[in-house]
Design an enzyme around this catalytic site. Structure first.
Site, short mmCIF file in Angstrom:
data_model
loop_
_atom_site.label_atom_id
_atom_site.label_comp_id
_atom_site.label_asym_id
_atom_site.label_seq_id
_atom_site.Cartn_x
_atom_site.Cartn_y
_atom_site.Cartn_z
N ASP A 131 -53.83 -5.18 31.72
CA ASP A 131 -52.51 -5.14 31.09
C ASP A 131 -52.10 -3.72 30.67
O ASP A 131 -51.92 -3.44 29.48
CB ASP A 131 -52.48 -6.07 29.87
CG ASP A 131 -52.83 -7.50 30.23
OD1 ASP A 131 -52.45 -7.95 31.32
OD2 ASP A 131 -53.49 -8.17 29.41
N GLU B 276 -42.72 -15.21 35.73
CA GLU B 276 -43.94 -15.82 35.18
C GLU B 276 -44.25 -15.29 33.80
O GLU B 276 -44.36 -16.06 32.84
CB GLU B 276 -45.13 -15.55 36.12
CG GLU B 276 -46.40 -16.28 35.74
CD GLU B 276 -46.37 -17.75 36.14
OE1 GLU B 276 -45.67 -18.08 37.11
OE2 GLU B 276 -47.04 -18.55 35.47
N GLU C 59 -66.19 12.55 27.82
CA GLU C 59 -65.58 11.27 28.18
C GLU C 59 -64.23 11.47 28.88
O GLU C 59 -63.42 10.55 28.95
CB GLU C 59 -65.44 10.37 26.94
CG GLU C 59 -64.56 10.92 25.83
CD GLU C 59 -65.28 11.87 24.86
OE1 GLU C 59 -66.38 12.34 25.21
OE2 GLU C 59 -64.73 12.18 23.79
CA LIG Z 1 -66.37 13.66 23.05
#
Ligand SMILES: [Ca+2]
Ligand SMILES: [Ca+2]
Length: 461
Positions: free
Chosen positions: A45, A219, A340
């Site tokens: 989503d 939908e 990350e």
């Molecule tokens: Ca970090």
């Protein structure tokens, strides 16, 4: 008023379809692919937001091994180049809403007057029905707080999308199986009048056969915005499997005209959900599918394609790719980068870091992270990483072009006494010049080796 019971037959059908889809899961994605956007968890989503030069991608989160819509929290990622995405963790969960009991389903974030408003459907514990809550934050990364302490609006239906018109009037649209809107007040946490049902006419939303309860293609999952004076409503059409279709209107409340398919049925997930933004001169279409290993209807992944509108403002047909969107510009390896942040991650997971933000963890021998388009220019001389290890550590191999590509440096990571006890390690680098895909490849013994929080190259040793 519709009730959750109205969704029951569909959920049963979904079971069957998901089993079929599991059997059709594609082979693991090729290493060069950049779709899906996130590889460390299942996401669903997508709701993109462009703010202050970055794209923020808000998603739901399918639990590993989920066999239903088991969703407890929402996630946020961001990018400045559409290829490398930074994991910012979970700034909002069901638990943020004291009145909610379950079902962190599809929502959307918008900004107004320096505050960020996240509209989400959750189950109201007191009524057992799906309701729409609103959370507010001072930053697009949160943390988000419940703005009201109770639902903003509740009629058992889901999938809010928020839109602020040029004149400042804001609207909240939502619904499955119906389609509703309210006019939001300037505070974005209250509304005027009462929920209004948008007529689901075949002229407005196409026609389907064989389902008297749903005579049009609409939908769920509306996504409303305005472009060049035209109002767009993109939505998930005709479950199951769903495709993505759209309608347009001369105003925010219609009348809507059905315009056809954007993304055909494909991708191993019986639902789909669209989010559309313009960013740095291009248009992007976010959606979800079941493309990760183990993926399917309840273990979905968000993906993105770049596209161009036709001259008359209509959509081209957009199909799913494993290549993803082209990178916009390059990544600067000479400023601090979060571990990350990556275009692809193999084998690792992320977690909140004691130093703020997230860190990469669950690193085992052979795991790796791809950073796309690192602009080394004349050449890097050294590499520094912020690392921790409760065990005896290991090595970060710096490689170019591929996880087994040329090695331009090796940093040894020692044990630091704890998984959140951070130190810097540095090592010399030779042969990293020009713009290349950088791979941080992790090596060592058995078990979990170490964590990485940040890294940075330098032109001087
Ligand atoms: Ca970090
Ligand atoms: Ca691992």
């Amino acid at each position: 008023m519709p009730t959750p019971l109205g969704l029951m037959p569909r959920r049963s059908l979904i079971w069957l379809l998901s089993l079929l889809c599991l059997a059709a899961v594609l082979a693991p994605t090729a290493a060069r692919a950049d779709n899906p956007v996130v590889q460390t968890i299942y996401t669903a989503d997508p709701a993109p937001l462009v703010h202050d030069g970055r794209v923020y991608l808000y998603t739901g989160h399918d639990e590993d091994g989920s066999t239903n819509f088991t969703m407890k929290d929402w996630r946020v990622f961001s990018s400045s180049d559409m290829a490398n995405w930074t994991d910012h963790g979970s700034p909002l969960s069901v638990e943020t809403f004291s009145w909610a009991s379950a079902n962190a389903w599809a929502g959307q974030v918008t900004e107004r007057n320096g505050k960020f408003y996240w509209y989400v459907p959750v189950t109201n514990a007191a009524t057992g029905r799906m309701a729409i809550g609103v959370a507010v934050a001072d930053s697009p990364l949160g943390p988000f707080q419940d703005a009201l302490g109770h639902p903003l609006v509740e009629n058992g239906e889901i999938d809010p999308t928020v839109f602020i018109d040029d004149n400042g009037q804001a609207y909240l649209y939502w619904g499955n199986p119906n389609l509703w809107y309210v006019t939001l007040n300037e505070d974005m946490t209250s509304y005027s009048g009462s929920p209004t049902r948008i007529p689901l006419t075949t002229e407005g939303f196409g026609s389907r056969t064989g389902n008297p309860d749903r005579p049009t293609l609409y939908e769920e999952g509306p996504w409303v915005y305005k472009r060049n004076g035209l109002y767009y409503m993109v939505f998930a059409a005709e479950c199951c499997s769903e495709f993505i279709a759209y309608s347009t209107a001369p105003g925010p409340t219609g009348p809507w005209t059905y315009r056809g398919t954007i993304m055909p049925r494909e991708g191993g997930s019986f639902t789909n959900h669209a989010g559309v933004v313009d960013y740095k001169g291009n248009s992007y279409f976010f959606y979800h599918n079941g493309a990760l290993p183990g993926g399917g209807g309840f273990t979905r992944s968000v993906a993105v394609e770049r596209f161009a509108y036709n001259a008359d403002g209509t959509f081209p047909t957009i199909t799913m790719s494993s290549a993803g969107a082209p990178q916009v510009g390059t990544l600067n390896p000479y400023v601090r980068q979060e571990a990350e942040t990556s275009a692809w991650a193999s084998g690792i997971e992320t977690q909140p870091s004691s130093e703020g933000g997230m860190n990469v963890g669950w690193i085992e021998n052979g795991d790796w992270i791809k950073v796309k388009g690192a602009a080394f220019r004349a050449g890097a001389a050294s590499f520094t990483a912020r690392v921790s290890s409760q065990t005896t550590g290991g090595r970060i191999e710096l490689r170019l072009d591929g996880a087994d590509g040329p090695q331009v440096g090796t940093c040894t990571v020692p044990g630091t006494g704890g998984w959140q006890t951070w130190v810097n390690v540095s090592c010399p680098v030779h042969g990293a010049a020009g713009t290349r895909n950088l791979y941080l490849k992790f090596a060592g013994g058995s078990g979990y080796l170490f964590n990485v929080n940040t890294w940075q190259f330098s032109t001087a040793p």
